[in-house]
Scaffold this motif. Structure first.
Motif, short mmCIF file in Angstrom:
data_model
loop_
_atom_site.label_atom_id
_atom_site.label_comp_id
_atom_site.label_asym_id
_atom_site.label_seq_id
_atom_site.Cartn_x
_atom_site.Cartn_y
_atom_site.Cartn_z
N TRP A 186 0.84 -1.20 0.00
CA TRP A 186 0.00 0.00 0.00
C TRP A 186 0.87 1.25 0.00
O TRP A 186 0.80 2.08 -0.90
CB TRP A 186 -0.92 -0.02 1.22
CG TRP A 186 -1.92 1.09 1.32
CD1 TRP A 186 -1.92 2.11 2.23
CD2 TRP A 186 -3.07 1.28 0.51
NE1 TRP A 186 -3.00 2.92 2.04
CE2 TRP A 186 -3.73 2.45 0.99
CE3 TRP A 186 -3.63 0.61 -0.57
CZ2 TRP A 186 -4.90 2.94 0.43
CZ3 TRP A 186 -4.81 1.09 -1.14
CH2 TRP A 186 -5.42 2.24 -0.64
N HIS A 449 -4.59 11.27 -2.05
CA HIS A 449 -5.93 10.82 -2.39
C HIS A 449 -5.95 10.17 -3.78
O HIS A 449 -6.60 9.13 -3.99
CB HIS A 449 -6.90 12.00 -2.34
CG HIS A 449 -8.34 11.61 -2.49
ND1 HIS A 449 -8.99 11.63 -3.70
CD2 HIS A 449 -9.25 11.15 -1.58
CE1 HIS A 449 -10.24 11.23 -3.54
NE2 HIS A 449 -10.42 10.94 -2.26
N MET A 452 -4.39 6.78 -3.61
CA MET A 452 -5.31 5.85 -2.97
C MET A 452 -6.41 5.40 -3.93
O MET A 452 -6.75 4.22 -4.00
CB MET A 452 -5.93 6.53 -1.74
CG MET A 452 -6.95 5.68 -1.00
SD MET A 452 -7.72 6.56 0.38
CE MET A 452 -8.75 7.73 -0.54
N GLN A 453 -6.95 6.35 -4.68
CA GLN A 453 -8.05 6.04 -5.60
C GLN A 453 -7.62 5.08 -6.70
O GLN A 453 -8.43 4.29 -7.18
CB GLN A 453 -8.58 7.33 -6.23
CG GLN A 453 -9.27 8.26 -5.26
CD GLN A 453 -10.57 7.69 -4.74
OE1 GLN A 453 -10.62 7.10 -3.65
NE2 GLN A 453 -11.63 7.82 -5.51
N HIS A 455 -5.05 2.84 -6.52
CA HIS A 455 -4.07 1.87 -6.02
C HIS A 455 -4.31 0.47 -6.56
O HIS A 455 -5.44 0.05 -6.80
CB HIS A 455 -4.07 1.83 -4.49
CG HIS A 455 -2.75 1.43 -3.92
ND1 HIS A 455 -2.30 0.13 -3.92
CD2 HIS A 455 -1.75 2.17 -3.38
CE1 HIS A 455 -1.09 0.08 -3.39
NE2 HIS A 455 -0.73 1.31 -3.06
N GLN A 462 -7.73 -4.09 0.74
CA GLN A 462 -7.92 -2.74 1.28
C GLN A 462 -8.97 -2.73 2.38
O GLN A 462 -8.82 -2.09 3.42
CB GLN A 462 -8.33 -1.78 0.16
CG GLN A 462 -7.27 -1.58 -0.92
CD GLN A 462 -7.70 -0.55 -1.94
OE1 GLN A 462 -8.43 0.38 -1.62
NE2 GLN A 462 -7.23 -0.69 -3.18
N GLN A 463 -10.05 -3.49 2.13
CA GLN A 463 -11.14 -3.54 3.11
C GLN A 463 -10.75 -4.36 4.33
O GLN A 463 -11.00 -3.95 5.47
CB GLN A 463 -12.39 -4.13 2.46
CG GLN A 463 -13.60 -4.17 3.40
CD GLN A 463 -14.85 -4.67 2.70
OE1 GLN A 463 -14.83 -4.98 1.52
NE2 GLN A 463 -15.95 -4.75 3.45
N ARG A 468 -7.94 1.90 3.21
CA ARG A 468 -8.56 3.11 2.69
C ARG A 468 -9.06 4.00 3.83
O ARG A 468 -8.90 5.22 3.79
CB ARG A 468 -9.69 2.73 1.74
CG ARG A 468 -10.26 3.90 0.95
CD ARG A 468 -11.22 3.38 -0.11
NE ARG A 468 -10.50 2.74 -1.19
CZ ARG A 468 -10.21 3.33 -2.34
NH1 ARG A 468 -10.58 4.58 -2.54
NH2 ARG A 468 -9.56 2.70 -3.29
N THR A 469 -9.64 3.38 4.86
CA THR A 469 -10.15 4.16 5.99
C THR A 469 -9.01 4.88 6.70
O THR A 469 -9.11 6.07 7.03
CB THR A 469 -10.90 3.24 6.97
OG1 THR A 469 -12.01 2.64 6.29
CG2 THR A 469 -11.42 4.03 8.15
N THR A 471 -6.12 5.71 5.50
CA THR A 471 -5.55 6.74 4.63
C THR A 471 -6.45 7.95 4.56
O THR A 471 -5.98 9.10 4.61
CB THR A 471 -5.30 6.17 3.22
OG1 THR A 471 -4.47 5.01 3.32
CG2 THR A 471 -4.62 7.20 2.33
N GLU A 472 -7.76 7.73 4.44
CA GLU A 472 -8.70 8.85 4.40
C GLU A 472 -8.63 9.67 5.69
O GLU A 472 -8.66 10.91 5.66
CB GLU A 472 -10.12 8.33 4.18
CG GLU A 472 -10.36 7.84 2.75
CD GLU A 472 -11.73 7.20 2.58
OE1 GLU A 472 -12.36 6.86 3.62
OE2 GLU A 472 -12.16 7.03 1.43
#
Length: 623
Positions: A186, A449, A452-453, A455, A462-463, A468-469, A471-472
């Motif tokens: 990641w 961002h 991340m979008q 990746h 990721q989940q 993603r959470t 990183t956001e």
């Protein structure tokens, strides 16, 4: 510099063979001395491999009290020795060795677990307390020194030599954490250094670790908080105190019985350290290494001429600074890939450490054992202070905010004061709107961002690991409303320990110890407590530190903005190379090939993390 080792077996079996195998993991850097100690029942052993560097620690070994109730192994350079000796009862120091290990043990005898609160310097240590039947360990405030630990089938193991867990048979080098792999792939945001092996933990900075028969317990002994001790001092007195503390930090880190070197670029931090260090060790020579230290020739003019001009001017100021320059053939003969392969063997398993060995290999050839680095300065001591504008806006001091914006324009005519004024107000009155605008413009938030979008790590991973959470949340909380908030983020939220651990483990291969004057705890605490207005006085960023560089570096370097620095002009076409992904199942498991090419166009990094996928066939991933 030392590697330290501890084995505490659950069963009543001889620890000596295991301790010997742990110590053997340090053979590659050819220690100057080996020492070890074990309890009478042979159930616990302490070991140490020593590189002689400072005169006070040339004979520093595993140390035990005469009654064998306490014993210590330490990798430490204690800076406040004189102060500690004045505070400790004389009987605790009578007849004990002069090294830092014995001093730390005396502190433990006097203050118990609180001893770490009194230590200054870079350190990790492990103390065996026979009476309490426990191990007590500590790590320095910022994590300059590293300590790993694991509870294995053989018992508790501790070491700052990662491979020791494998050479001892305590852990399986072929076992790799799936979460570590996915986090490494990641690589959008930095995190704290972690071992690839799921059984090996790392003691966090500013923490102690207590191990008993019942288990282990972590305790944080220090946090960075603003102090009010200096509130009554005027600006000139504050700058003088900063100079005193910076001098103290640099001088403490020049203690070496061998030649000493410093990194030197055209920036403020390295110039300050090199200049103060040169003055501290006069008439001894300070060797400096700048970038790859390639000698300036007709062929290298286009890349290095402007950058080197500033460095040459700095070198001319100090008679005892010897800039190290080498022809391109010498530099090319240092095979970084071969050095990296050697490191992989010494680390013992997969890793993502990315270290340029050229500087350390060249320094080793001159028998240097200490390398000073200015890294970490921007995090606090030389923080620019831009967030002061937000502090003014938060207090409703709009007239002062307007004056501040004009001052910034006077110090840099490229600055746009009206835009700065409007952006600052939006940060207070409409932060959500400002964040949305950042995601659409040229900003770090937008870059992260976008990566991340697009990746390439498959969505299921990721989940599963919340990538993603996390990183956001990092992106949304990246902007800070105070100067101290900026410093807290830079010091503790962007993976500082990654850089420090990398420097320690990799430089050890060349028998070199890195030291970071900008991460001296007393210096950082003071700098963190300085008023925000002083850090960007009259619109001049890093104002206090610039003031204390008077006569230490050139006026050009002292007063110019970071944006005006002439960085080397490099060819970045290497990052445009086609993505070469191995054709085996594990790669398809974690990587979406269709998004990989898209991601590579949005990433400035070389994407070396993909090299992990080429080695996965030799390892077993565990969840």
């Amino acid at each position: 510099m030392s590697t330290i080792h501890v084995i505490w077996k659950d069963a009543n079996t001889d620890v000596k063979p295991t301790l010997d195998r742990m110590l053997a993991a340090s053979d590659y850097w050819q220690p100057d001395a080996i020492s070890h100690w074990h309890t009478n029942n042979l159930q616990l052993g302490l070991g140490k491999a020593l590189l002689k560097n400072t005169s006070i620690n040339n004979d520093d070994a595993v140390y035990a009290t005469t009654n064998a109730q306490l014993a210590i192994t330490a990798n430490a350079r204690i800076d406040n020795r004189e102060s500690l000796c004045q505070q400790l009862p004389a009987e605790l120091l009578l007849g004990v060795p002069s090294g830092d290990s014995a001093l730390i043990l005396a502190c433990y005898q006097h203050w118990g677990n609180d001893c770490v609160k009194h230590l200054r310097g870079d350190f990790v240590f492990a103390i065996w307390d026979e009476q309490q039947n426990k191990l007590f360990c500590g790590r320095d405030h910022f994590g300059v020194k590293t300590l790993f630990y694991a509870h294995t089938e053989q018992g508790w193991m501790l070491s700052n030599e990662h491979n020791a867990f494998f050479t001892s048979g305590g852990c399986d080098r072929k076992t790799v954490s799936e979460q570590w792999l996915v986090d490494s792939l990641w690589s959008v945001i930095s995190s704290a250094f972690q071992s690839p092996n799921p059984n090996i933990c790392i003691l966090p900075p500013a923490h102690t670790l207590e191990i008993t028969a019942e288990g282990s317990k972590l305790n944080q002994y220090w946090t960075l908080t603003p102090k009010t001790h200096w509130n009554d001092l005027n600006d000139e007195a504050l700058i003088e105190e900063l100079k005193r503390r910076f001098t103290q930090s640099v001088v403490a880190r020049t203690d070496s019985a061998y030649p000493i070197a410093s990194e030197l670029s055209e920036g403020l931090d390295s110039n300050g350290i090199a200049g103060y260090a040169a003055q501290a060790i006069t008439p001894k020579t300070l060797h400096t290494y700048s970038y790859q230290s390639v000698k300036l020739t007709e062929e290298s003019q286009s890349t290095w001429a402007a950058t080197y001009a500033d460095i040459f001017d700095m070198l001319d100021l100090h008679d005892n600074i010897d800039g190290q320059w080498h022809d391109s053939n010498t530099i090319e003969s240092i095979d970084n890939n071969a050095q990296k392969q050697q490191f992989n063997q010494h680390f013992g398993t997969l890793n993502t450490l990315d270290f340029g060995f050229d500087r350390c290999v060249l320094a080793q050839q001159k028998h240097i054992r200490t390398m000073l680095s200015g890294w970490g300065g921007d995090h606090c001591v030389t923080a620019p202070g831009y967030e002061y504008a937000r502090e003014l806006a938060a207090k409703g001091q709009l007239i002062q905010l307007g004056r501040f914006q004009r001052q910034r324009y006077r110090s840099d005519h490229r600055y746009r004061p009206l835009k700065g004024f409007a952006t600052t107000l939006l940060s207070q009155w409409a932060p959500g709107y400002l964040f949305t605008m950042k995601l659409k413009g040229q900003s770090l938030e937008n870059a992260l961002h976008t990566r991340m979008q697009h990746h390439y790590v498959k969505p299921m991973w990721q989940q599963k690991y919340g990538l993603r959470t996390k990183t956001e949340n990092f992106i949304r909380n990246y902007g800070r409303s105070t100067v101290q908030g900026y410093e807290q983020r830079e010091l503790f939220e962007i993976g500082v320990t990654n850089r420090l651990t990398q420097s320690e483990l990799c430089a050890r291969q060349c028998r070199i110890e890195y030291r970071f004057p900008m991460l001296d705890v007393d210096l950082v605490e003071f700098s963190h407590s300085l008023p925000a207005r002083l850090k960007i006085k009259n619109g001049i960023e890093r104002y206090p530190f610039r003031r204390i560089l008077e006569g230490t570096t050139t006026p050009k370097i002292q007063w110019r903005r970071k944006a005006d620095v002439d960085f080397p002009v490099r060819d970045n076409t290497e990052n445009d190379r086609p993505i070469d992904l191995p054709e085996h199942a594990s790669c398809h498991t974690y990587v979406d090939r269709e998004t990989l090419e898209i991601y590579s166009k949005h990433s400035r990094a070389s994407m070396k993390e993909l090299d992990l996928l080429r080695q996965l066939d030799d390892y077993e991933l565990v969840t």
